[in-house]
Design an enzyme around this catalytic site. Structure first.
Site, PDB file in Angstrom:
ATOM      1  N   CYS A  98       1.468   9.032   9.922  1.00  0.00           N
ATOM      2  CA  CYS A  98       0.664   8.047   9.198  1.00  0.00           C
ATOM      3  C   CYS A  98       1.405   7.483   7.985  1.00  0.00           C
ATOM      4  CB  CYS A  98      -0.639   8.699   8.737  1.00  0.00           C
ATOM      5  SG  CYS A  98      -1.706   7.607   7.774  1.00  0.00           S
ATOM      6  N   ARG A 145      -0.039   6.091   5.502  1.00  0.00           N
ATOM      7  CA  ARG A 145      -0.823   6.365   4.297  1.00  0.00           C
ATOM      8  C   ARG A 145      -1.079   7.864   4.144  1.00  0.00           C
ATOM      9  NH1 ARG A 145      -4.294   1.482   5.693  1.00  0.00           N
ATOM     10  NH2 ARG A 145      -3.404  -0.202   4.458  1.00  0.00           N
ATOM     11  N   ARG A 162      -2.638  -9.026   0.288  1.00  0.00           N
ATOM     12  CA  ARG A 162      -1.224  -9.383   0.456  1.00  0.00           C
ATOM     13  C   ARG A 162      -1.061 -10.802   0.978  1.00  0.00           C
ATOM     14  NH1 ARG A 162      -0.079  -5.220   2.995  1.00  0.00           N
ATOM     15  NH2 ARG A 162       1.056  -4.048   1.419  1.00  0.00           N
ATOM     16  N   TYR A 163      -1.986 -11.241   1.821  1.00  0.00           N
ATOM     17  CA  TYR A 163      -1.948 -12.573   2.406  1.00  0.00           C
ATOM     18  C   TYR A 163      -3.137 -13.370   1.882  1.00  0.00           C
ATOM     19  CZ  TYR A 163       0.933  -9.936   5.713  1.00  0.00           C
ATOM     20  OH  TYR A 163       1.884  -9.135   6.276  1.00  0.00           O
ATOM     21  N   ARG A 180      -6.638 -13.203   4.011  1.00  0.00           N
ATOM     22  CA  ARG A 180      -7.237 -11.960   4.467  1.00  0.00           C
ATOM     23  C   ARG A 180      -6.956 -10.830   3.493  1.00  0.00           C
ATOM     24  NH1 ARG A 180      -2.959 -13.641   7.274  1.00  0.00           N
ATOM     25  NH2 ARG A 180      -1.326 -12.222   8.024  1.00  0.00           N
ATOM     26  N   ASP A 208       6.674  -3.849   9.410  1.00  0.00           N
ATOM     27  CA  ASP A 208       6.025  -4.043   8.116  1.00  0.00           C
ATOM     28  C   ASP A 208       7.103  -3.787   7.073  1.00  0.00           C
ATOM     29  OD1 ASP A 208       4.103  -4.426   6.180  1.00  0.00           O
ATOM     30  OD2 ASP A 208       2.599  -3.255   7.232  1.00  0.00           O
ATOM     31  N   CYS A 268      -2.925  11.684  11.833  1.00  0.00           N
ATOM     32  CA  CYS A 268      -1.718  11.458  12.611  1.00  0.00           C
ATOM     33  C   CYS A 268      -0.509  11.927  11.807  1.00  0.00           C
ATOM     34  CB  CYS A 268      -1.586   9.977  12.953  1.00  0.00           C
ATOM     35  SG  CYS A 268      -3.022   9.289  13.806  1.00  0.00           S
ATOM     36  N   ASP A 273       7.120   3.228  10.237  1.00  0.00           N
ATOM     37  CA  ASP A 273       7.268   3.012   8.796  1.00  0.00           C
ATOM     38  C   ASP A 273       8.039   4.154   8.152  1.00  0.00           C
ATOM     39  OD1 ASP A 273       5.699   0.568   8.539  1.00  0.00           O
ATOM     40  OD2 ASP A 273       3.961   1.804   9.031  1.00  0.00           O
ATOM     41  N   CYS A 327     -10.208  10.535   7.652  1.00  0.00           N
ATOM     42  CA  CYS A 327     -10.120  10.200   9.075  1.00  0.00           C
ATOM     43  C   CYS A 327     -10.662  11.367   9.897  1.00  0.00           C
ATOM     44  CB  CYS A 327      -8.670   9.958   9.483  1.00  0.00           C
ATOM     45  SG  CYS A 327      -7.824   8.630   8.605  1.00  0.00           S
ATOM     46  N   LYS A 380       4.382  -8.336   7.374  1.00  0.00           N
ATOM     47  CA  LYS A 380       4.762  -8.019   8.744  1.00  0.00           C
ATOM     48  C   LYS A 380       5.445  -9.216   9.386  1.00  0.00           C
ATOM     49  CE  LYS A 380       0.925  -4.814   9.578  1.00  0.00           C
ATOM     50  NZ  LYS A 380      -0.286  -4.540  10.384  1.00  0.00           N
TER      51      LYS A 380
END
Length: 353
Positions: free
Chosen positions: A116, A118, A96-97, A100, A315, A113, A278, A109, A322
């Site tokens: 989450c 995702r 996206r950037y 990075r 975000d 959570c 989110d 995981c 972000k």
């Protein structure tokens, strides 16, 4: 009081197991089974030890135990709320950037959570990168010299074995234009036994620094085993940052945020980002408003050390990046939580919340 290790349960992955351990009410099982059919469930023994089942508002339980309210999907909620897909040139990479990329070697995981972003992409059986796909992802990084930083995420990359983690770190260290590897993880506090001597060695690159960013939302997540795991990383010279999500009923008050960020700093972790919730499906019961978050951040100023101050960020939905939720990026456009948000490239987007 932690249990004798010999009596600890394995990771609980089924709502019936949660009921058997007194973590959810048996009468709620039909609804929770429907939740688990959509969004993965896993609660490690460490987290079981940290939950107070007598407290219906326990902030650890709220983060990890399924809730029937997750079945309420709002129109504005998205399967890909931060827009990973449009910025995925090869499997496992999000670019996206310019400087990075995200590298997602796994989509599983140790815990799942309930908030989450995702949550529709991760879980048991989710695709991990096979050898050819990992080769292609690393070749993409090697072929784009503007990339300076690689962020290992997923899923949680620290569920990898030390051998596999060490191989990835070594391959990234061999790319001349890279200057940093960052790892986003919950493992040190949710499954601290994984942070053993072998893992610590695996994380340390020969040429470039590895930073570990711990996701933690409440000071009560820091048990003694978790603190020891964090110390193993920091004592080995691995810098740590902390990121959190602002969540209703978990940490949306000044006292909890203050104690959480102080706990991070006391364990040599610099609070980095406080993320606005989110628009992930089934998570509306967690989200605060932007106005509430900004008021909390204002209250932290003055009497709370600057070391304990993260940046409150959004975000922007759709993959626009972000930004800090400050006047420089945010303009109210109505009286009912309507905003205009400027992305890092100067484009404006409507946001309601």
């Amino acid at each position: 009081m932690p249990r004798d290790p010999a009596s600890r349960p394995k990771t609980l992955r089924h709502v019936r197991d949660l009921a058997d351990h007194g973590l959810v009410d048996g009468s709620s099982l039909p609804a929770l089974e429907r939740v688990a059919a959509q969004f993965a469930v896993a609660v490690t023994p460490t987290i079981v030890d940290l939950i107070d089942p007598s407290d219906p508002s326990d902030p650890v339980a709220r983060q990890f135990l399924p809730d029937a309210r997750e079945l309420a999907i709002r129109d504005e909620e998205l399967a890909d709320p931060i827009g990973d897909d449009p910025f995925t040139p090869v499997k496992g990479i999000v670019h996206r950037y310019k400087d990075r990329v995200l590298l997602k070697p796994v989509h599983a995981c140790p815990v799942y959570c309930r908030f989450c972003f995702r949550r529709e992409m991760v879980g048991p059986g989710s695709d991990a990168l096979n050898a050819d796909e990992l080769d292609a992802a690393i070749a993409y990084i090697a072929g784009n010299p503007q990339i300076w930083e690689v962020i290992l995420t997923g899923g949680d990359p620290m569920i990898l074995s030390p051998r596999r983690m060490g191989e990835i770190i070594a391959r990234l260290n061999a790319i001349p234009h890279l200057g940093l590897v960052r790892i986003h993880t919950r493992v040190p506090v949710v499954d601290p036994a994984r942070v053993d001597a072998e893992m610590v060695v695996a994380l340390k690159g020969r040429r470039i620094a590895t930073w570990v960013v711990l996701h933690s939302n409440h000071w009560r997540e820091f048990g003694e085993e978790g603190k020891a795991a964090i110390a193993r990383l920091v004592d080995a010279g691995i810098p740590m940052l902390g990121q959190s999500v602002l969540m209703r009923g978990v940490n949306d008050d000044v006292e909890t945020l203050t104690r959480t960020f102080r706990t991070m700093v006391a364990n040599r972790i610099k609070p980095y980002h406080l993320n606005h919730g989110d628009l992930a499906k089934g998570t509306s019961h967690f989200r605060t408003t932007v106005a509430q978050g900004r008021a909390l951040m204002k209250s932290l100023r003055g009497d709370v050390s600057g070391l304990c101050q993260p940046t409150y960020i959004l975000d922007i939905p759709g993959g626009h990046g972000k930004v800090p939720l400050t006047e420089s990026y945010l303009t109210p456009t109505g009286d009912d939580g309507e905003w205009r948000v400027e992305d890092p490239r100067g484009t404006h987007h409507p946001y309601r919340g």
